[in-house]
Scaffold this active site. Structure first.
Site, PDB file in Angstrom:
ATOM      1  N   LYS A   1       0.828  -1.199   0.000  1.00  0.00           N
ATOM      2  CA  LYS A   1       0.000   0.000   0.000  1.00  0.00           C
ATOM      3  C   LYS A   1       0.873   1.263   0.000  1.00  0.00           C
ATOM      4  O   LYS A   1       2.091   1.182   0.246  1.00  0.00           O
ATOM      5  CB  LYS A   1      -0.934  -0.054   1.207  1.00  0.00           C
ATOM      6  CG  LYS A   1      -1.916  -1.244   1.159  1.00  0.00           C
ATOM      7  CD  LYS A   1      -2.832  -1.278   2.382  1.00  0.00           C
ATOM      8  CE  LYS A   1      -3.769  -2.472   2.344  1.00  0.00           C
ATOM      9  NZ  LYS A   1      -4.694  -2.497   3.509  1.00  0.00           N
TER      10      LYS A   1
ATOM     11  N   TYR B   1     -12.153  -2.670  -3.359  1.00  0.00           N
ATOM     12  CA  TYR B   1     -12.736  -2.670  -2.013  1.00  0.00           C
ATOM     13  C   TYR B   1     -14.275  -2.678  -2.023  1.00  0.00           C
ATOM     14  O   TYR B   1     -14.882  -2.234  -1.049  1.00  0.00           O
ATOM     15  CB  TYR B   1     -12.208  -1.479  -1.216  1.00  0.00           C
ATOM     16  CG  TYR B   1     -10.807  -1.686  -0.683  1.00  0.00           C
ATOM     17  CD1 TYR B   1     -10.504  -2.790   0.110  1.00  0.00           C
ATOM     18  CD2 TYR B   1      -9.789  -0.765  -0.940  1.00  0.00           C
ATOM     19  CE1 TYR B   1      -9.216  -2.981   0.610  1.00  0.00           C
ATOM     20  CE2 TYR B   1      -8.504  -0.947  -0.432  1.00  0.00           C
ATOM     21  CZ  TYR B   1      -8.229  -2.058   0.339  1.00  0.00           C
ATOM     22  OH  TYR B   1      -6.962  -2.243   0.851  1.00  0.00           O
TER      23      TYR B   1
ATOM     24  N   ASN C   1      -1.850  -0.216   7.032  1.00  0.00           N
ATOM     25  CA  ASN C   1      -1.284  -1.489   7.498  1.00  0.00           C
ATOM     26  C   ASN C   1      -0.437  -2.181   6.424  1.00  0.00           C
ATOM     27  O   ASN C   1      -0.320  -3.401   6.402  1.00  0.00           O
ATOM     28  CB  ASN C   1      -2.388  -2.392   8.043  1.00  0.00           C
ATOM     29  CG  ASN C   1      -3.410  -2.763   6.977  1.00  0.00           C
ATOM     30  OD1 ASN C   1      -3.334  -2.308   5.841  1.00  0.00           O
ATOM     31  ND2 ASN C   1      -4.359  -3.598   7.353  1.00  0.00           N
TER      32      ASN C   1
ATOM     33  N   HIS D   1      -1.717  -5.734   1.395  1.00  0.00           N
ATOM     34  CA  HIS D   1      -3.001  -6.407   1.191  1.00  0.00           C
ATOM     35  C   HIS D   1      -2.737  -7.811   0.687  1.00  0.00           C
ATOM     36  O   HIS D   1      -1.810  -8.029  -0.082  1.00  0.00           O
ATOM     37  CB  HIS D   1      -3.842  -5.664   0.141  1.00  0.00           C
ATOM     38  CG  HIS D   1      -4.975  -6.490  -0.390  1.00  0.00           C
ATOM     39  ND1 HIS D   1      -6.144  -6.662   0.296  1.00  0.00           N
ATOM     40  CD2 HIS D   1      -5.091  -7.247  -1.518  1.00  0.00           C
ATOM     41  CE1 HIS D   1      -6.952  -7.467  -0.395  1.00  0.00           C
ATOM     42  NE2 HIS D   1      -6.333  -7.836  -1.501  1.00  0.00           N
TER      43      HIS D   1
ATOM     44  N   GLU E   1      -9.531 -10.556  -7.837  1.00  0.00           N
ATOM     45  CA  GLU E   1      -8.610  -9.426  -7.689  1.00  0.00           C
ATOM     46  C   GLU E   1      -7.488  -9.463  -8.732  1.00  0.00           C
ATOM     47  O   GLU E   1      -7.076  -8.419  -9.236  1.00  0.00           O
ATOM     48  CB  GLU E   1      -8.035  -9.421  -6.268  1.00  0.00           C
ATOM     49  CG  GLU E   1      -9.113  -9.127  -5.223  1.00  0.00           C
ATOM     50  CD  GLU E   1      -8.613  -9.243  -3.784  1.00  0.00           C
ATOM     51  OE1 GLU E   1      -7.424  -9.564  -3.586  1.00  0.00           O
ATOM     52  OE2 GLU E   1      -9.423  -9.022  -2.869  1.00  0.00           O
TER      53      GLU E   1
HETATM   54  P1  ATP Z   1      -6.616  -6.545   3.195  1.00  0.00           P
HETATM   55  O1  ATP Z   1      -7.942  -6.883   2.540  1.00  0.00           O
HETATM   56  O2  ATP Z   1      -6.102  -5.170   2.812  1.00  0.00           O
HETATM   57  O3  ATP Z   1      -5.567  -7.614   3.130  1.00  0.00           O
HETATM   58  P2  ATP Z   1      -7.700  -7.435   5.598  1.00  0.00           P
HETATM   59  O4  ATP Z   1      -8.349  -8.504   4.814  1.00  0.00           O
HETATM   60  O5  ATP Z   1      -6.762  -7.791   6.678  1.00  0.00           O
HETATM   61  O6  ATP Z   1      -6.918  -6.414   4.710  1.00  0.00           O
HETATM   62  P3  ATP Z   1     -10.257  -6.076   5.678  1.00  0.00           P
HETATM   63  O7  ATP Z   1     -11.147  -6.252   6.836  1.00  0.00           O
HETATM   64  O8  ATP Z   1     -10.605  -6.738   4.388  1.00  0.00           O
HETATM   65  O9  ATP Z   1      -8.786  -6.444   6.163  1.00  0.00           O
HETATM   66  O10 ATP Z   1     -10.106  -4.513   5.447  1.00  0.00           O
HETATM   67  C1  ATP Z   1      -9.511  -4.029   4.282  1.00  0.00           C
HETATM   68  C2  ATP Z   1      -8.610  -2.869   4.626  1.00  0.00           C
HETATM   69  O11 ATP Z   1      -9.399  -1.775   5.096  1.00  0.00           O
HETATM   70  C3  ATP Z   1      -7.624  -3.140   5.771  1.00  0.00           C
HETATM   71  O12 ATP Z   1      -6.449  -3.778   5.345  1.00  0.00           O
HETATM   72  C4  ATP Z   1      -7.361  -1.737   6.286  1.00  0.00           C
HETATM   73  O13 ATP Z   1      -6.436  -1.036   5.455  1.00  0.00           O
HETATM   74  C5  ATP Z   1      -8.720  -1.077   6.137  1.00  0.00           C
HETATM   75  N1  ATP Z   1      -9.526  -1.194   7.363  1.00  0.00           N
HETATM   76  C6  ATP Z   1     -10.120  -2.300   7.848  1.00  0.00           C
HETATM   77  N2  ATP Z   1     -10.776  -2.055   8.988  1.00  0.00           N
HETATM   78  C7  ATP Z   1     -10.591  -0.723   9.225  1.00  0.00           C
HETATM   79  C8  ATP Z   1     -11.020   0.172  10.255  1.00  0.00           C
HETATM   80  N3  ATP Z   1     -11.772  -0.253  11.254  1.00  0.00           N
HETATM   81  N4  ATP Z   1     -10.629   1.455  10.168  1.00  0.00           N
HETATM   82  C9  ATP Z   1      -9.875   1.897   9.139  1.00  0.00           C
HETATM   83  N5  ATP Z   1      -9.449   1.110   8.145  1.00  0.00           N
HETATM   84  C10 ATP Z   1      -9.798  -0.176   8.183  1.00  0.00           C
END
Ligand code: ATP
Length: 137
Positions: free
Chosen positions: A9, A49, A113, A116, A127
């Site tokens: 990211k 997303y 974080n 992805h 994706e």
């Molecule tokens: P990714 O899909 O990016 O690998 P993930 O599967 O661990 O991450 P998801 O729950 O799918 O997490 O959320 C997608 C992304 O949205 C997260 O990686 C993070 O960047 C963001 N995100 C998720 N939860 C929150 C939150 N509560 N507040 C802000 N951003 C969030």
């Protein structure tokens, strides 16, 4: 063998962590199938997303993911989907990801974080088609 989508990211790119993250992927034994530094359009971000469209953090997430270039990659290997999620660590870099994982070692915030990873082989197929439409299957 299996394929999955990797994103480094904008925070990971800005912080100069591309090399370190790619090294962890290669050290694990996973192979690169495609690799690109890419500016993300709002359209691509919304497609990627789509499952989070109703979440309160959706607008902020789109702003973040389009805030600078990302590295997009397709990686391959046995159980690649689960293997890459293991390397990445849990979504929340402090409450869930443990030290030794990418998020556990480098992250503090849930949104920023670093990486992805697709959450299932089905998500990976969707994706990969979205990010690398020309890639052979
Ligand atoms: P990714 O899909 O990016 O690998 P993930 O599967 O661990 O991450 P998801 O729950 O799918 O997490 O959320 C997608 C992304 O949205 C997260 O990686 C993070 O960047 C963001 N995100 C998720 N939860 C929150 C939150 N509560 N507040 C802000 N951003 C969030």
């Amino acid at each position: 063998t299996e394929r999955t989508l990797v994103l480094i990211k904008p925070d990971g790119v800005r912080r100069g962590l591309i090399g370190d993250i790619i090294k962890r992927i290669e050290d694990k034994g996973l192979s690169l199938v495609a690799l690109e530094l890419k500016t993300v359009t709002t359209e691509l971000a919304e497609g990627h997303y789509a499952e989070h469209a109703d979440k309160p953090f959706f607008g902020s997430l789109l702003e973040f993911i389009t805030s600078g270039p990302v590295v997009a990659a397709v990686i391959e290997g046995p159980r690649a989907v689960a293997a890459w999620r293991q390397l990445a660590g849990g979504t929340d870099p402090v409450a869930k990801a443990v030290p030794g994982t990418i998020r556990g070692d480098y992250g503090l915030e849930t949104q920023e974080n670093l990486v992805h990873g697709s959450d299932s082989p089905e998500s990976a197929a969707r994706e990969i088609a979205l990010w690398f439409p020309g890639l052979d299957r």
